[in-house]
Design a protein around this motif. Structure first.
Motif, short mmCIF file in Angstrom:
data_model
loop_
_atom_site.label_atom_id
_atom_site.label_comp_id
_atom_site.label_asym_id
_atom_site.label_seq_id
_atom_site.Cartn_x
_atom_site.Cartn_y
_atom_site.Cartn_z
N ARG A 136 0.86 -1.19 0.00
CA ARG A 136 0.00 0.00 0.00
C ARG A 136 0.89 1.24 0.00
N ILE A 137 0.58 2.20 -0.86
CA ILE A 137 1.31 3.46 -0.96
C ILE A 137 0.43 4.59 -0.46
N GLY A 138 0.98 5.39 0.45
CA GLY A 138 0.27 6.55 0.95
C GLY A 138 0.64 7.79 0.14
N LEU A 139 -0.35 8.56 -0.30
CA LEU A 139 -0.13 9.75 -1.10
C LEU A 139 -0.53 10.99 -0.30
N ILE A 140 0.39 11.95 -0.24
CA ILE A 140 0.10 13.23 0.41
C ILE A 140 0.19 14.32 -0.66
N THR A 141 -0.95 14.77 -1.13
CA THR A 141 -1.01 15.80 -2.16
C THR A 141 -2.44 16.32 -2.24
N SER A 142 -2.67 17.25 -3.12
CA SER A 142 -4.02 17.77 -3.30
C SER A 142 -4.87 16.75 -4.05
N ASP A 143 -6.13 16.68 -3.68
CA ASP A 143 -7.02 15.74 -4.36
C ASP A 143 -7.65 16.34 -5.61
N THR A 144 -7.26 17.56 -5.97
CA THR A 144 -7.85 18.20 -7.15
C THR A 144 -6.83 18.53 -8.23
N GLY A 145 -5.55 18.42 -7.94
CA GLY A 145 -4.53 18.79 -8.92
C GLY A 145 -4.24 17.69 -9.91
N ALA A 146 -3.39 18.01 -10.87
CA ALA A 146 -2.99 17.03 -11.89
C ALA A 146 -2.06 15.98 -11.31
N ALA A 147 -1.37 16.31 -10.21
CA ALA A 147 -0.40 15.38 -9.63
C ALA A 147 -1.08 14.09 -9.19
N ARG A 190 -0.24 4.20 11.17
CA ARG A 190 -0.76 2.95 10.59
C ARG A 190 0.37 1.92 10.51
N ASN A 191 -0.03 0.67 10.34
CA ASN A 191 0.94 -0.43 10.26
C ASN A 191 0.86 -1.18 8.93
N ARG A 222 11.99 11.79 10.02
CA ARG A 222 11.76 10.80 11.07
C ARG A 222 10.65 9.79 10.72
N SER A 223 10.17 9.82 9.50
CA SER A 223 9.08 8.92 9.11
C SER A 223 9.50 7.45 9.25
N ARG A 224 8.57 6.62 9.72
CA ARG A 224 8.83 5.18 9.86
C ARG A 224 8.82 4.47 8.51
N TYR A 225 8.20 5.10 7.52
CA TYR A 225 8.12 4.51 6.19
C TYR A 225 9.04 5.27 5.22
N PRO A 226 9.59 4.58 4.23
CA PRO A 226 10.38 5.28 3.21
C PRO A 226 9.52 6.32 2.48
N ILE A 227 10.11 7.49 2.22
CA ILE A 227 9.37 8.59 1.62
C ILE A 227 10.02 8.99 0.31
N ILE A 228 9.18 9.24 -0.69
CA ILE A 228 9.61 9.80 -1.97
C ILE A 228 9.08 11.22 -2.05
N SER A 229 9.97 12.17 -2.26
CA SER A 229 9.57 13.58 -2.40
C SER A 229 9.47 13.90 -3.89
N ALA A 230 8.30 14.36 -4.32
CA ALA A 230 8.06 14.64 -5.74
C ALA A 230 7.38 16.01 -5.85
N VAL A 231 8.20 17.06 -5.84
CA VAL A 231 7.68 18.43 -5.79
C VAL A 231 8.07 19.17 -7.06
N GLY A 232 7.07 19.67 -7.79
CA GLY A 232 7.32 20.51 -8.96
C GLY A 232 7.88 19.75 -10.13
N HIS A 233 8.78 20.43 -10.84
CA HIS A 233 9.42 19.85 -12.02
C HIS A 233 10.86 19.47 -11.68
#
Length: 406
Positions: A136-147, A190-191, A222-233
């Motif tokens: 399962r992948i968690g997404l943190i972004t706007s729910d209305t954008g193209a991203a 979450r686990n 400090r996140s317990r899960y690996p994080i990918i940062s995908a901001v802008g171009h």
């Protein structure tokens, strides 16, 4: 008063700005907050200060090909103020842009980056690998954008078995950092996650500045899960890029980096099965050879088998001994028969059987007529019986005198 059209008022404002002596040739100092160059060489950018933003356009290529890398720096832009009636906007039509010094936001950002870096938040040895097959992948972004649209499309296309959990967040403005911090804390409670992607589409320097928030950067680190940062171009860089385990140049690229294509996984499984089959075949062949060796050793050391082998050897030896004995006695029997025949051939009695007699004189055998003289008494031995005679005459030469040979 006679009303005027929208176009007329727009053109009038444009003429006023063009004819103004100050605005027709002005140099404006501000912080470069965005910069875009088209394929034709036109440059669109913005400069700002603490309370205002000014749109700028340069209808020629910028003399500095790396101007986009200086976003956040203070610049001096020379040109004239013009109006754009179609958009009811005014803008600075620039003919020059010169770097002056770092802007306030840029200086703040550099100081924050050095501080967090000195604390080890960006250390490469703390980066964790991204799971190749996420549950399962968690997404943190706007729910209305193209991203979000691009992310979901890429993830479902490449890894349809992966679950997607979206936490709709504000990704621009004053409340954006706190909104994304709440999302991270929720996911970390979450686990059942594999990876978290945080990001948004492109924007100006100010639009993306919330991803430089110190508290947000610390929460990412400090996140317990690996994080990918995908901001802008690809050319946009924020502090969450350094704190995350992996930086993606775009949200779409983040979806690709977070998953492996299902076809690649199928190929990997096929390759793994093939390698396992090959390895097991080799192991079985090795065990088979060892088993043959143990079997041979058992045959050599098994008492029953050894006795059977010795018994077979004894039987073979007995057979060959019997054959040798038979051959030996046959050979000796043949030799004895031959010797018997020879002995028989030389036996006097055998000669006597042919009519001959043995003449003896005084106990000795007479073999020559010259040993006799008239009047000698001799004895003659026949095959059966004996006789005594007196010699009347002896001849040296053989004379038959009427006696027929035998």
């Amino acid at each position: 008063m006679h009303p005027v059209s929208v176009s007329e008022i727009g053109n009038y404002i444009k003429k006023v700005l063009r004819d103004d002596l100050l605005l027709s040739n002005v140099t404006v100092r501000g912080e470069l907050s965005s910069f875009t160059e088209t394929a034709r060489g036109h440059c669109f950018f913005r400069i700002k200060d603490a309370s205002a933003v000014l749109k700028c356009v340069m209808f020629k290529r910028c003399s500095d090909p790396h101007m986009k890398e200086h976003i956040g720096m203070e610049v001096d832009v020379g040109g004239r103020i013009g109006a754009y009636p179609a958009g009811s906007e005014y803008q600075l039509i620039a003919d020059s842009i010169v770097l002056h010094q770092p802007g306030v936001l840029f200086q703040e950002l550099e100081m924050r980056k050095k501080k967090l870096q000195s604390e080890g938040l960006f250390a490469t040895d703390k980066k964790r690998p991204i799971p190749a097959v996420p549950y399962r992948i968690g997404l943190i972004t706007s729910d209305t954008g193209a991203a979000i649209t691009d992310l979901v499309h890429v993830i479902r296309r490449r890894s349809p078995m992966t679950h997607i959990l979206l936490y709709p967040s504000v990704v621009q403005g004053t409340n954006a950092a706190q909104s994304m911090i709440q999302a991270l804390r929720y996911f970390n409670s979450r686990n059942d996650l594999s990876t978290v992607i945080i990001g948004r589409g492109g924007g100006s320097f100010e639009d993306l500045f919330c991803f430089n928030d110190e508290e947000l950067v610390r929460e990412v680190a400090r996140s317990r899960y690996p994080i990918i940062s995908a901001v802008g171009h690809e050319s946009d860089t924020v502090l969450t890029d350094f704190a995350a385990d992996l930086r993606a140049p775009t949200p779409t690229a983040a979806g690709e980096l977070a998953t492996r294509h299902v076809q690649d996984l199928v190929r990997d499984v096929d390759d793994t099965v093939g390698n396992m089959r090959h390895t097991m075949q080799g192991v079985l062949e090795d065990y088979s050879k060892e088993l043959d060796m143990f079997h041979d050793a058992l045959l050599r050391t098994n008492p029953v088998l050894c006795l059977e082998k010795r018994q077979d050897q004894l039987q073979d030896m007995a057979k060959r001994l019997l054959q040798a004995k038979t051959s030996y006695f046959t050979e000796k029997e043949h030799a004895l028969a031959l010797f018997y025949h020879k002995l028989e051939a030389s036996n006097p009695l055998g000669i006597l059987q042919k009519g001959y007699a043995v003449v003896q004189k005084a106990g000795g055998v007479v073999t020559d007529s010259r040993e006799l003289k008239p009047g000698d008494r001799v004895s003659m031995r026949f095959l059966h019986g004996q006789a005594r005679s007196v010699i009347e005459q002896a001849f040296e030469e053989e004379e038959t005198d009427g006696i027929q040979g035998l």
